[in-house]
Every structure is written in structure tokens, then in C-alpha cells.
Write an enzyme that holds these catalytic residues in place. Sequence first.
Site, PDB file in Angstrom:
ATOM      1  NE  ARG A   2      -6.731 -18.717   5.073  1.00 23.25           N
ATOM      2  CZ  ARG A   2      -5.949 -19.588   5.439  1.00 23.25           C
ATOM      3  NH1 ARG A   2      -5.910 -20.741   5.158  1.00 23.25           N
ATOM      4  NH2 ARG A   2      -4.782 -18.963   6.192  1.00 23.25           N
TER       5      ARG A   2
ATOM      6  CG  LEU B 211       8.456   2.618   4.251  1.00 24.61           C
ATOM      7  CD1 LEU B 211       8.155   1.429   3.667  1.00 24.61           C
ATOM      8  CD2 LEU B 211       6.996   3.359   4.558  1.00 24.61           C
TER       9      LEU B 211
ATOM     10  CE1 TYR C  93       1.041  -0.181   4.189  1.00 27.98           C
ATOM     11  CE2 TYR C  93       0.189   1.916   4.456  1.00 27.98           C
ATOM     12  CZ  TYR C  93       0.942   1.127   4.840  1.00 27.98           C
ATOM     13  OH  TYR C  93       1.499   1.443   6.145  1.00 27.98           O
TER      14      TYR C  93
ATOM     15  CG  HIS D  83      -0.590 -20.535   3.327  1.00 27.76           C
ATOM     16  ND1 HIS D  83      -1.524 -21.337   3.562  1.00 27.76           N
ATOM     17  CD2 HIS D  83      -0.153 -19.738   4.233  1.00 27.76           C
ATOM     18  CE1 HIS D  83      -1.695 -21.034   4.961  1.00 27.76           C
ATOM     19  NE2 HIS D  83      -0.945 -20.264   5.466  1.00 27.76           N
TER      20      HIS D  83
ATOM     21  CE  LYS E 120       3.321   3.414   3.372  1.00 31.06           C
ATOM     22  NZ  LYS E 120       3.434   3.503   4.653  1.00 31.06           N
TER      23      LYS E 120
ATOM     24  CD  GLU F 258       9.869   1.860  10.089  1.00 29.89           C
ATOM     25  OE1 GLU F 258       9.607   2.753   9.132  1.00 29.89           O
ATOM     26  OE2 GLU F 258       9.573   0.785   9.690  1.00 29.89           O
TER      27      GLU F 258
ATOM     28  NE  ARG G 146       6.899   4.198   0.296  1.00 35.67           N
ATOM     29  CZ  ARG G 146       6.850   5.205   1.268  1.00 35.67           C
ATOM     30  NH1 ARG G 146       7.867   5.422   1.985  1.00 35.67           N
ATOM     31  NH2 ARG G 146       5.471   5.616   1.463  1.00 35.67           N
TER      32      ARG G 146
HETATM   33  N1  PDD Z   1       2.940   5.561   7.035  1.00 34.07           N
HETATM   34  N2  PDD Z   1       7.678   4.074   8.453  1.00 34.07           N
HETATM   35  C1  PDD Z   1       6.384   3.384   8.626  1.00 34.07           C
HETATM   36  C2  PDD Z   1       6.416   2.299   9.390  1.00 34.07           C
HETATM   37  C3  PDD Z   1       5.460   3.993   8.146  1.00 34.07           C
HETATM   38  O1  PDD Z   1       4.187   3.386   8.004  1.00 34.07           O
HETATM   39  C4  PDD Z   1       5.180   5.248   7.643  1.00 34.07           C
HETATM   40  C5  PDD Z   1       4.192   5.914   6.671  1.00 34.07           C
HETATM   41  C6  PDD Z   1       6.766   6.030   7.394  1.00 34.07           C
HETATM   42  C7  PDD Z   1       6.855   7.222   6.661  1.00 34.07           C
HETATM   43  O2  PDD Z   1       6.833   7.064   5.493  1.00 34.07           O
HETATM   44  P1  PDD Z   1       6.311   8.316   4.323  1.00 34.07           P
HETATM   45  O3  PDD Z   1       7.225   9.571   4.887  1.00 34.07           O
HETATM   46  O4  PDD Z   1       6.603   7.928   2.944  1.00 34.07           O
HETATM   47  O5  PDD Z   1       4.768   8.690   4.640  1.00 34.07           O
HETATM   48  C8  PDD Z   1       7.687   5.332   7.880  1.00 34.07           C
HETATM   49  C9  PDD Z   1       1.743   5.830   6.465  1.00 34.07           C
HETATM   50  C10 PDD Z   1       1.541   7.140   6.671  1.00 34.07           C
HETATM   51  C11 PDD Z   1       0.716   5.014   7.036  1.00 34.07           C
HETATM   52  O6  PDD Z   1       0.544   3.659   7.310  1.00 34.07           O
HETATM   53  O7  PDD Z   1      -0.514   5.602   7.437  1.00 34.07           O
END
Ligand code: PDD
Length: 287
Positions: free
Chosen positions: A100, A203, A33, A102, A147, A179, A52
Site C-alpha cells: 500500500r 456518466l 468497471y 498512493h 466509471k 444524474e 467505455r
Molecule cells: N450503473 N450513471 C451512473 C452513475 C451509473 O452508475 C450508471 C450505470 C448509469 C447508466 O449507465 P448505463 O446505461 O451505461 O448502464 C448512469 C450501473 C448499472 C451500476 O453501477 O450498477
Amino acid sequence: MPTIAYVNGHFSPIEQATISIEDRGFQFGDGVYEVVRTYGGGAFRLHDHLSRLESSARAVSIPVPLSRTEWEALIREGLQRSRYGECLVYIQLTRGVAPRAHLFPSSAKPTVVMTFQEIPETGGALQRQGVPAVTLSDLRWGRCSIKSLNLLANVLAKQEASDAGALEAILVKDGLVTEGCSSNVCLVKDGNIVTPPLSDQLLAGVTRAVVLELARKNGIVVEEREVSEEELTRADELFLIGTTIEVLPVSRLNGVPVGERVPGTVTQAVRDAFQRCILSETGGEPG
Ligand code: PDD
């Protein structure tokens, strides 16, 4: 005005949008996502987010069914249809619908879902006051640079942080900061910004890349290196960065005040530079 959704070729009010219960995103979290936001009605750094999305999809072998031009046109259309001042665009791509099991299904078509939600006007109150954060163990998997939809560990940590009166959990693995649950983390020590280097543990935030580049252009030294939990507690300033929060100072870490004032000088300089960047790239006012 209803929130607009897009599912596999069709726009509708979100209440009418449906997907199959056999979608692999629903059953396995088998998808990726992006979250993009608009300023002045224009999506900020859309190219970076789409790049990304493509690399996340590639990493988990989900074919991307739309070209860049098609994504851009659909997002433009969604924004026009939603007619909100500013929007949060959520983009989700899953491996598709199949009974379903895997193993990757041989014939499933990827599911594309988008929502276009209104961003409420906050006037940047949190960004001026700062927010409390706590440190928690990073219990996530080993490929956090993707992501992916698998956010259960993030959800649990965010809830634990909230139950402790904090707005974000800063995650720590083997003594090192990775993070936040939905943000990247920077500390300031002796005027320098220090942030964990890109790796499988975090990320590569779009905001992170913009902020670090702006900081360097403004003469601030940026160190991308490992940060211990102990170093975090000795920081002069601490801030979180991400699409929805922009540059958000941390006022207290585990209940202890961070630095002498919030926002600290460097955090404020970075925030100002980020706001100027948003204005010059989109013509829209920062949140
Ligand atoms: N999340 N790290 C994680 C785990 C994140 O989920 C996000 C952003 C970031 C920052 O990434 P960016 O600057 O590209 O938004 C870092 C989004 C906003 C969310 O899951 O809602």
C-alpha cells in the site's frame, strides 16, 4: 447453479474466487468497471461497454490487459459456463496488487475480475408502476464521466434515498441535475425529452445514448441542456435509464406525484422503442 466468477485468467464458482487484500481496487478504489446485461443470452451493446471500459481505464492510466476479441471470448465463455437464462455481467479492472502506497506501483499487473449473476425475472413490474425518487446533493468528485470504483458517495445517497422510501436519488450539484446514483435522468416537458448534457459531472450512459437516438428517430425532440432542480419538479414526466433498470418511470419525486399518469405517453413510447431495439439487436425479450 453457482454464480461464476473470473479472476485473472481463471473461472471458478464465486465462493472460490479470491483476490489479494493488497489489490489497489480494494485499498484505494483504484480501478474502473462496467455492468453489461444479456437478452436472449447475448450481451447488449457489448462494444459500447468495452469502449467505455477502455476510455475509463485510459483516463486513470490503467493499461487494459485484454484485446476486444479476448474480452468478448471470455464473456462468451463466462455466459456459457453460468448457464443462466439472463445474466448481469460485472467487469472490474484495477491497477493491480502492490504494497500500500498512493503512487502508481512500477510493476503491478492489472487485476481483471468478472462475475456472471443471474437476473431474476420481474416481468417489468417496476417499469409499469414507476418508482419513487428523491433529490439529494451530489457530493461526488469532479470526474463522474469515468466509471470508477469510487462509489462511496453513490452508495450513501442510494441508502439515504432508500431510507426515505425511494428507489433512486437524483443528484443535484449547484442547483443543476447531474444524474441518478446508478442511472441517467430524463424529464419530459411539452412532449420534449430534456436531459443534462454530457460533461465531467455524469456518466455517458450506454442506455442514454441508445434511448436518445431512438427517441429522435421516433420524432421526439431531445434537448441536451442543463436542468435545474426546480425544472425537475415541474416535469410532465420523469424517467431513469440504465443497463439494469432499462427505462424506468418516476412516479413520485420527493413525495409529490409526477405528471398525470405513469408511465406518461412519451416515457411509454421510449420504452416501447427500447424494447423493440433490444429484440431486434439480440433476439431476446426485454426484462
Ligand atoms: N450503473 N450513471 C451512473 C452513475 C451509473 O452508475 C450508471 C450505470 C448509469 C447508466 O449507465 P448505463 O446505461 O451505461 O448502464 C448512469 C450501473 C448499472 C451500476 O453501477 O450498477
